[in-house]
Design a protein around this motif. Structure first.
Motif, PDB file in Angstrom:
ATOM      1  N   CYS A 124       0.821  -1.221   0.000  1.00  0.00           N
ATOM      2  CA  CYS A 124       0.000   0.000   0.000  1.00  0.00           C
ATOM      3  C   CYS A 124       0.854   1.270   0.000  1.00  0.00           C
ATOM      4  O   CYS A 124       0.379   2.345   0.408  1.00  0.00           O
ATOM      5  CB  CYS A 124      -0.952   0.019   1.196  1.00  0.00           C
ATOM      6  SG  CYS A 124      -2.075  -1.409   1.237  1.00  0.00           S
ATOM      7  N   GLU A 133       1.469  -8.149  -1.792  1.00  0.00           N
ATOM      8  CA  GLU A 133       0.377  -7.919  -2.728  1.00  0.00           C
ATOM      9  C   GLU A 133      -0.084  -9.257  -3.291  1.00  0.00           C
ATOM     10  O   GLU A 133       0.720 -10.167  -3.507  1.00  0.00           O
ATOM     11  CB  GLU A 133       0.820  -6.989  -3.850  1.00  0.00           C
ATOM     12  CG  GLU A 133       1.205  -5.604  -3.368  1.00  0.00           C
ATOM     13  CD  GLU A 133       1.695  -4.710  -4.499  1.00  0.00           C
ATOM     14  OE1 GLU A 133       1.840  -5.236  -5.634  1.00  0.00           O
ATOM     15  OE2 GLU A 133       1.930  -3.518  -4.255  1.00  0.00           O
ATOM     16  N   PRO A 136      -5.693 -10.222  -8.166  1.00  0.00           N
ATOM     17  CA  PRO A 136      -7.112  -9.903  -7.930  1.00  0.00           C
ATOM     18  C   PRO A 136      -7.907 -11.127  -7.490  1.00  0.00           C
ATOM     19  O   PRO A 136      -7.728 -12.227  -8.012  1.00  0.00           O
ATOM     20  CB  PRO A 136      -7.583  -9.392  -9.292  1.00  0.00           C
ATOM     21  CG  PRO A 136      -6.341  -8.874  -9.943  1.00  0.00           C
ATOM     22  CD  PRO A 136      -5.234  -9.780  -9.493  1.00  0.00           C
ATOM     23  N   ILE A 146     -11.924  -8.761  -4.655  1.00  0.00           N
ATOM     24  CA  ILE A 146     -11.080  -7.594  -4.355  1.00  0.00           C
ATOM     25  C   ILE A 146     -10.222  -7.319  -5.588  1.00  0.00           C
ATOM     26  O   ILE A 146      -9.512  -8.208  -6.066  1.00  0.00           O
ATOM     27  CB  ILE A 146     -10.161  -7.832  -3.138  1.00  0.00           C
ATOM     28  CG1 ILE A 146     -10.939  -8.435  -1.971  1.00  0.00           C
ATOM     29  CG2 ILE A 146      -9.505  -6.528  -2.710  1.00  0.00           C
ATOM     30  CD1 ILE A 146     -10.060  -8.813  -0.794  1.00  0.00           C
ATOM     31  N   GLU A 148      -7.643  -5.170  -5.871  1.00  0.00           N
ATOM     32  CA  GLU A 148      -6.223  -5.055  -5.506  1.00  0.00           C
ATOM     33  C   GLU A 148      -6.044  -5.487  -4.051  1.00  0.00           C
ATOM     34  O   GLU A 148      -5.879  -4.661  -3.153  1.00  0.00           O
ATOM     35  CB  GLU A 148      -5.716  -3.628  -5.706  1.00  0.00           C
ATOM     36  CG  GLU A 148      -5.766  -3.164  -7.157  1.00  0.00           C
ATOM     37  CD  GLU A 148      -5.281  -1.739  -7.326  1.00  0.00           C
ATOM     38  OE1 GLU A 148      -5.230  -0.989  -6.313  1.00  0.00           O
ATOM     39  OE2 GLU A 148      -4.949  -1.365  -8.456  1.00  0.00           O
ATOM     40  N   PRO A 149      -6.047  -6.766  -3.797  1.00  0.00           N
ATOM     41  CA  PRO A 149      -5.948  -7.242  -2.409  1.00  0.00           C
ATOM     42  C   PRO A 149      -4.521  -7.237  -1.884  1.00  0.00           C
ATOM     43  O   PRO A 149      -3.556  -7.309  -2.650  1.00  0.00           O
ATOM     44  CB  PRO A 149      -6.478  -8.675  -2.505  1.00  0.00           C
ATOM     45  CG  PRO A 149      -6.105  -9.095  -3.894  1.00  0.00           C
ATOM     46  CD  PRO A 149      -6.224  -7.860  -4.757  1.00  0.00           C
ATOM     47  N   ASP A 167      -8.395  -4.708   1.280  1.00  0.00           N
ATOM     48  CA  ASP A 167      -7.818  -3.733   0.349  1.00  0.00           C
ATOM     49  C   ASP A 167      -6.983  -2.710   1.119  1.00  0.00           C
ATOM     50  O   ASP A 167      -6.959  -2.696   2.363  1.00  0.00           O
ATOM     51  CB  ASP A 167      -8.901  -3.070  -0.504  1.00  0.00           C
ATOM     52  CG  ASP A 167      -9.913  -2.279   0.328  1.00  0.00           C
ATOM     53  OD1 ASP A 167      -9.666  -2.055   1.536  1.00  0.00           O
ATOM     54  OD2 ASP A 167     -10.953  -1.891  -0.236  1.00  0.00           O
ATOM     55  N   CYS A 168      -6.300  -1.829   0.369  1.00  0.00           N
ATOM     56  CA  CYS A 168      -5.396  -0.859   1.001  1.00  0.00           C
ATOM     57  C   CYS A 168      -6.144   0.208   1.780  1.00  0.00           C
ATOM     58  O   CYS A 168      -5.618   0.739   2.777  1.00  0.00           O
ATOM     59  CB  CYS A 168      -4.505  -0.222  -0.066  1.00  0.00           C
ATOM     60  SG  CYS A 168      -3.133  -1.279  -0.589  1.00  0.00           S
ATOM     61  N   ASP A 169      -7.368   0.561   1.377  1.00  0.00           N
ATOM     62  CA  ASP A 169      -8.133   1.543   2.152  1.00  0.00           C
ATOM     63  C   ASP A 169      -8.366   1.035   3.574  1.00  0.00           C
ATOM     64  O   ASP A 169      -8.245   1.790   4.548  1.00  0.00           O
ATOM     65  CB  ASP A 169      -9.476   1.812   1.466  1.00  0.00           C
ATOM     66  CG  ASP A 169      -9.326   2.626   0.186  1.00  0.00           C
ATOM     67  OD1 ASP A 169      -8.270   3.263   0.019  1.00  0.00           O
ATOM     68  OD2 ASP A 169     -10.259   2.600  -0.644  1.00  0.00           O
ATOM     69  N   TYR A 200     -11.146 -11.170   4.756  1.00  0.00           N
ATOM     70  CA  TYR A 200     -11.933 -11.441   3.544  1.00  0.00           C
ATOM     71  C   TYR A 200     -12.621 -12.793   3.626  1.00  0.00           C
ATOM     72  O   TYR A 200     -12.006 -13.816   3.959  1.00  0.00           O
ATOM     73  CB  TYR A 200     -11.037 -11.400   2.299  1.00  0.00           C
ATOM     74  CG  TYR A 200     -11.795 -11.815   1.045  1.00  0.00           C
ATOM     75  CD1 TYR A 200     -12.670 -10.925   0.443  1.00  0.00           C
ATOM     76  CD2 TYR A 200     -11.663 -13.100   0.526  1.00  0.00           C
ATOM     77  CE1 TYR A 200     -13.396 -11.300  -0.687  1.00  0.00           C
ATOM     78  CE2 TYR A 200     -12.378 -13.485  -0.593  1.00  0.00           C
ATOM     79  CZ  TYR A 200     -13.257 -12.576  -1.196  1.00  0.00           C
ATOM     80  OH  TYR A 200     -13.973 -12.963  -2.303  1.00  0.00           O
ATOM     81  N   GLY A 219     -13.644  -7.243   0.724  1.00  0.00           N
ATOM     82  CA  GLY A 219     -12.286  -6.927   1.159  1.00  0.00           C
ATOM     83  C   GLY A 219     -12.177  -5.596   1.865  1.00  0.00           C
ATOM     84  O   GLY A 219     -11.122  -4.958   1.852  1.00  0.00           O
ATOM     85  N   LYS A 220     -13.251  -5.174   2.542  1.00  0.00           N
ATOM     86  CA  LYS A 220     -13.261  -3.870   3.194  1.00  0.00           C
ATOM     87  C   LYS A 220     -13.507  -3.966   4.699  1.00  0.00           C
ATOM     88  O   LYS A 220     -13.841  -2.959   5.337  1.00  0.00           O
ATOM     89  CB  LYS A 220     -14.342  -2.975   2.566  1.00  0.00           C
ATOM     90  CG  LYS A 220     -14.041  -2.589   1.127  1.00  0.00           C
ATOM     91  CD  LYS A 220     -15.105  -1.670   0.574  1.00  0.00           C
ATOM     92  CE  LYS A 220     -14.749  -1.203  -0.817  1.00  0.00           C
ATOM     93  NZ  LYS A 220     -13.534  -0.347  -0.830  1.00  0.00           N
TER      94      LYS A 220
END
Length: 286
Positions: A124, A133, A136, A146, A148-149, A167-169, A200, A219-220
């Motif tokens: 990230c 990383e 997908p 996701i 970009e998991p 995810d990165c967020d 996830y 993935g959030k």
């Protein structure tokens, strides 16, 4: 007389004359004519041989001795020339060139190298988020996956009990909460591990059949079950839902879009649920 012959007679006569004319004492040489002092030629400069350069002397010891012996004489005979002052025009031009040239930049290669090393093993774009990383994540279930998991193993120096995938967020929000919410809530207690309860998983909300896809399936979301401290003690949400854990949970509201825990809906009695779902208006915190 006839026996001597005429030639002998002549020699005898000459010898007698020489004896008769010889002086009684030897004559003295005549004195040199007197020459006036002003008539003596002026004395010219005495030419002295040029000294051999010390650099040509064979050995360093000889050169050192020769330099010590001849240094005063060299200084007297051939003084060292002094450099002439630099022309003013050239001095002005040199100063102008020096002003025009930019100052050299400090060396940055080591810093770049250190920065590169610190980012190795991070995700990230943040060296404090450690992991890897992933390709997908796709699913046959609509809404799951996701783009970009990342698989995170530690954040801000605190390892996870098991890797978490999101995810990165979500990873960046979790780092912010750990700094601004978790650490201030626990005060002097240093957290050395976070128990991950879930990340996830493609499923519906609260595993209710027919419900919408959970933020875990996107993935959030991340679920936290407890904390391990540097003194060896461990607090769990199921057993130790004390004021420090409640304070940490409350601090997550706003950093995450959804914050749930014990007493919220009956599905989160043993863990804290955080997700980065986009919500209209304020965050949902229970």
């Amino acid at each position: 007389m006839r026996a001597l012959g005429p030639l002998t007679l002549i020699y005898a006569v000459l010898a007698g004359m020489a004896v008769a004319e010889a002086p009684e004492t030897s004559p003295h040489p005549a004195p040199r004519p007197h020459v006036a002092r002003s008539e003596t030629p002026a004395a010219g400069p005495v030419l002295r041989p040029r000294l051999r350069p010390i650099a040509e002397i064979a050995t360093p010891q000889i050169a050192k001795e020769a330099a010590a012996q001849t240094a005063p004489e060299i200084a007297a005979v051939a003084p060292m020339p002094r450099p002439q002052p630099r022309p003013k025009r050239l001095q002005v031009e040199a100063e102008q060139v020096a002003v025009a040239q930019p100052a050299p930049e400090p060396e940055s290669a080591p810093a770049k190298k250190s920065n590169k090393q610190s980012r190795k093993g991070s995700v990230c774009g943040d060296p404090d988020i450690r992991g890897q990383e992933l390709p997908p994540v796709t699913s046959s279930t609509k809404g799951c996956g996701i783009a970009e998991p990342v698989r995170v193993t530690a954040i801000d120096g605190v390892p996870f009990s098991q890797p978490a995938t999101f995810d990165c967020d979500t990873a960046l929000a979790l780092k912010r909460w750990m700094r601004e919410g978790m650490r201030p809530a626990f005060g002097n207690r240093e957290v050395v591990q976070i128990h991950i309860f879930g990340s996830y998983m493609c499923r519906s909300r609260n595993n209710v059949k027919g419900a919408k896809v959970s933020e875990h399936g996107r993935g959030k979301a991340v679920d936290i079950a407890g904390f391990v401290f540097s003194d060896g003690k461990e607090w769990t949400v199921a057993r130790d839902y004390n004021k420090q854990i409640r304070r940490a949970q409350k601090a997550a509201c706003g950093i995450f879009g959804t914050t749930l825990g014990p007493g919220s809906d009956g599905y989160h009695e043993d863990h804290l649920h955080f997700d980065t779902a986009e919500r209209r208006g304020s965050a949902y915190c229970r």
